[in-house]
Design a protein around this motif. Structure first.
Motif, mmCIF file in Angstrom:
data_model
loop_
_atom_site.group_PDB
_atom_site.id
_atom_site.type_symbol
_atom_site.label_atom_id
_atom_site.label_comp_id
_atom_site.label_asym_id
_atom_site.label_seq_id
_atom_site.Cartn_x
_atom_site.Cartn_y
_atom_site.Cartn_z
ATOM 1 N N MET A 1 -2.959 4.396 5.374
ATOM 2 C CA MET A 1 -2.825 2.807 5.989
ATOM 3 C C MET A 1 -2.270 3.295 7.297
ATOM 4 N N LYS A 2 -2.658 2.417 7.611
ATOM 5 C CA LYS A 2 -2.377 2.174 9.549
ATOM 6 C C LYS A 2 -1.722 1.459 9.824
ATOM 7 N N THR A 3 -0.735 1.722 10.104
ATOM 8 C CA THR A 3 -0.535 0.276 10.733
ATOM 9 C C THR A 3 -0.173 -0.484 11.946
ATOM 10 N N LEU A 42 2.590 4.641 -10.528
ATOM 11 C CA LEU A 42 1.718 4.068 -8.939
ATOM 12 C C LEU A 42 2.812 3.199 -7.880
ATOM 13 N N ASP A 43 3.331 3.781 -6.781
ATOM 14 C CA ASP A 43 3.671 2.314 -6.221
ATOM 15 C C ASP A 43 2.876 2.641 -4.265
ATOM 16 N N VAL A 44 2.092 2.005 -4.981
ATOM 17 C CA VAL A 44 1.148 2.447 -3.490
ATOM 18 C C VAL A 44 2.118 1.409 -1.790
ATOM 19 N N GLY A 45 1.917 2.641 -0.705
ATOM 20 C CA GLY A 45 2.495 1.779 0.369
ATOM 21 C C GLY A 45 4.623 1.767 -0.329
ATOM 22 N N CYS A 46 4.979 2.379 -0.710
ATOM 23 C CA CYS A 46 6.380 2.937 -1.469
ATOM 24 C C CYS A 46 7.501 2.098 -0.409
ATOM 25 N N GLY A 47 6.743 2.762 0.536
ATOM 26 C CA GLY A 47 8.154 2.463 1.735
ATOM 27 C C GLY A 47 9.535 3.507 1.342
ATOM 28 N N ASN A 48 11.277 2.924 1.717
ATOM 29 C CA ASN A 48 11.746 3.347 1.441
ATOM 30 C C ASN A 48 12.066 3.150 -0.244
ATOM 31 N N GLY A 49 11.269 2.641 -0.874
ATOM 32 C CA GLY A 49 12.030 2.963 -2.720
ATOM 33 C C GLY A 49 12.298 1.259 -2.659
ATOM 34 N N ALA A 50 12.300 0.748 -2.436
ATOM 35 C CA ALA A 50 13.142 -0.924 -2.922
ATOM 36 C C ALA A 50 12.153 -0.911 -4.094
ATOM 37 N N PHE A 51 10.833 -1.422 -4.088
ATOM 38 C CA PHE A 51 10.223 -2.326 -5.143
ATOM 39 C C PHE A 51 10.340 -0.868 -6.504
ATOM 40 N N THR A 52 10.379 0.129 -5.854
ATOM 41 C CA THR A 52 9.245 1.456 -6.707
ATOM 42 C C THR A 52 11.512 1.659 -7.673
ATOM 43 N N GLU A 53 12.418 1.508 -7.312
ATOM 44 C CA GLU A 53 14.448 1.815 -7.888
ATOM 45 C C GLU A 53 13.511 0.535 -8.895
ATOM 46 N N ASP A 68 3.451 6.479 0.212
ATOM 47 C CA ASP A 68 3.437 6.626 2.265
ATOM 48 C C ASP A 68 2.964 6.828 2.744
ATOM 49 N N PRO A 69 2.507 6.285 3.852
ATOM 50 C CA PRO A 69 2.246 7.059 5.193
ATOM 51 C C PRO A 69 3.418 7.991 5.940
ATOM 52 N N SER A 70 4.957 7.139 5.771
ATOM 53 C CA SER A 70 5.452 7.504 6.635
ATOM 54 C C SER A 70 6.901 8.222 5.299
ATOM 55 N N GLU A 71 6.727 9.529 6.800
ATOM 56 C CA GLU A 71 7.904 10.830 5.843
ATOM 57 C C GLU A 71 9.084 10.502 6.161
ATOM 58 N N GLU A 72 9.916 9.711 7.292
ATOM 59 C CA GLU A 72 11.077 8.997 7.045
ATOM 60 C C GLU A 72 11.696 8.215 6.144
ATOM 61 N N PHE A 88 7.276 11.672 -5.241
ATOM 62 C CA PHE A 88 6.980 10.944 -3.636
ATOM 63 C C PHE A 88 6.378 11.898 -3.068
ATOM 64 N N ARG A 89 5.338 11.143 -2.164
ATOM 65 C CA ARG A 89 4.369 12.128 -1.602
ATOM 66 C C ARG A 89 3.407 11.083 -0.502
ATOM 67 N N GLN A 90 3.153 11.969 0.806
ATOM 68 C CA GLN A 90 3.335 11.194 1.306
ATOM 69 C C GLN A 90 1.554 11.242 1.937
ATOM 70 N N GLY A 91 1.088 9.686 1.732
ATOM 71 C CA GLY A 91 -0.377 9.819 1.888
ATOM 72 C C GLY A 91 -0.629 8.632 2.266
ATOM 73 N N ASP A 92 -2.093 9.016 2.586
ATOM 74 C CA ASP A 92 -2.852 7.296 3.090
ATOM 75 C C ASP A 92 -3.329 6.373 1.327
ATOM 76 N N ALA A 93 -3.041 4.523 1.538
ATOM 77 C CA ALA A 93 -4.007 3.678 0.283
ATOM 78 C C ALA A 93 -5.213 4.160 0.685
ATOM 79 N N MET A 94 -5.882 4.400 1.702
ATOM 80 C CA MET A 94 -7.401 4.373 1.159
ATOM 81 C C MET A 94 -7.703 5.548 0.687
ATOM 82 N N ALA A 95 -7.189 6.495 0.528
ATOM 83 C CA ALA A 95 -7.825 8.053 0.335
ATOM 84 C C ALA A 95 -6.079 8.617 -0.733
#
Length: 262
Positions: A1-3, A42-53, A68-72, A88-95
């Motif tokens: 996902m592009k921000t 599956l947590d789409v756009g999981c970011g830093n894992g706040a909701f995943t937790e 999530d697209p952000s490896e950081e 966790f995997r790096q990836g785009d919500a649209m694909a």
């Protein structure tokens, strides 16, 4: 996902700035979903894992995945002790990099307005969830002033300062979310509002937290001292402190859920 101009790279700053807000809304959201144990999430756009937790701690899952697209941000998520079993995997919500019908439930917390093509993102969630599974999301009501730091953003706009915006803010409207779920041919669609409150120790705590915003943090850091002081005073005036010095802020999110047709 592009921000667009808003980039999420600092997991620790995000935790203070938005992670707590995400969990506050997530509590009500998960109560509303009322999930059964033993599901694959599956947590789409999981970011830093706040909701995943929260998925791990509250849902007794068989497995939890995050994309999530952000490896950081993912580095921070992987370092959470509670998420040692999550994948966790790096990836785009649209694909998304998952096969069809791989999960029992897909959730998108505070993300849909960052997806350049929200309809495509919802369709992808429907693709990777098995028939009968849950597809759900919650998002700050951007158009309706529900963003947690709307007071700050409104004052910045009032001073003629351009505030970066996500690419799809209208996707957070409750009617639009319902339309997106219907457009993805999901069944049993329901929506609701979620109102949450967060208390800061004092105004300085609020301000320091806001400085970690990926949207406006750099703008605030680059402002002239006198201009920043003026802005800070205007924001302080709109956030009255309690006798204890505490400041309580409100936020409002819209939520939607549906099921993949059997």
């Amino acid at each position: 996902m592009k921000t667009g101009e808003i980039r999420f790279r600092d997991g620790a700053a995000y935790e203070r700035y938005m992670g707590r807000w995400s969990q506050l809304a997530g509590e009500t959201f998960l109560d509303w979903l009322d999930p059964v144990p033993g599901q694959q999430w599956l947590d789409v756009g999981c970011g830093n894992g706040a909701f995943t937790e929260m998925l791990v701690g509250r849902c007794d899952p068989a497995s939890v995945h995050g994309v999530d697209p952000s490896e950081e941000q993912l580095v921070y998520a992987r370092a959470r002790p509670e998420l040692c079993s999550a994948q966790f995997r790096q990836g785009d919500a649209m694909a998304m990099p998952y096969p069809d019908s791989a999960f029992d439930a897909a959730v998108m917390p505070l993300v849909i307005f960052f997806v350049a093509d929200p309809a495509r993102g919802v369709a992808e969630m429907g693709r990777v969830v098995r028939p009968g599974g849950i597809v759900a999301a919650y998002a700050w009501d951007m158009a309706g002033g529900g963003f947690p730091y709307e007071t700050l953003l409104a004052e910045m706009r009032g001073l003629g300062i351009t505030v970066p915006a996500p690419p799809s803010p209208d996707a957070s409207r409750i009617d639009m979310m319902r339309d997106l779920w219907a457009g993805a041919a999901l069944d049993a669609i329901e929506t609701r509002e979620i109102v949450v409150h967060r208390t800061f120790a004092d105004f300085d705590d609020f301000w320091a937290t806001a400085l970690g915003a990926p949207s406006v943090g750099m703008i605030l850091a680059s402002m002239a001292v006198e201009d920043l002081a003026h802005l800070k005073a205007r924001v302080r005036g709109r956030l009255p402190a309690q006798r204890s010095g505490h400041i309580t802020c409100d936020a409002r999110a819209n939520a939607v859920k549906g099921r993949v047709p059997k």
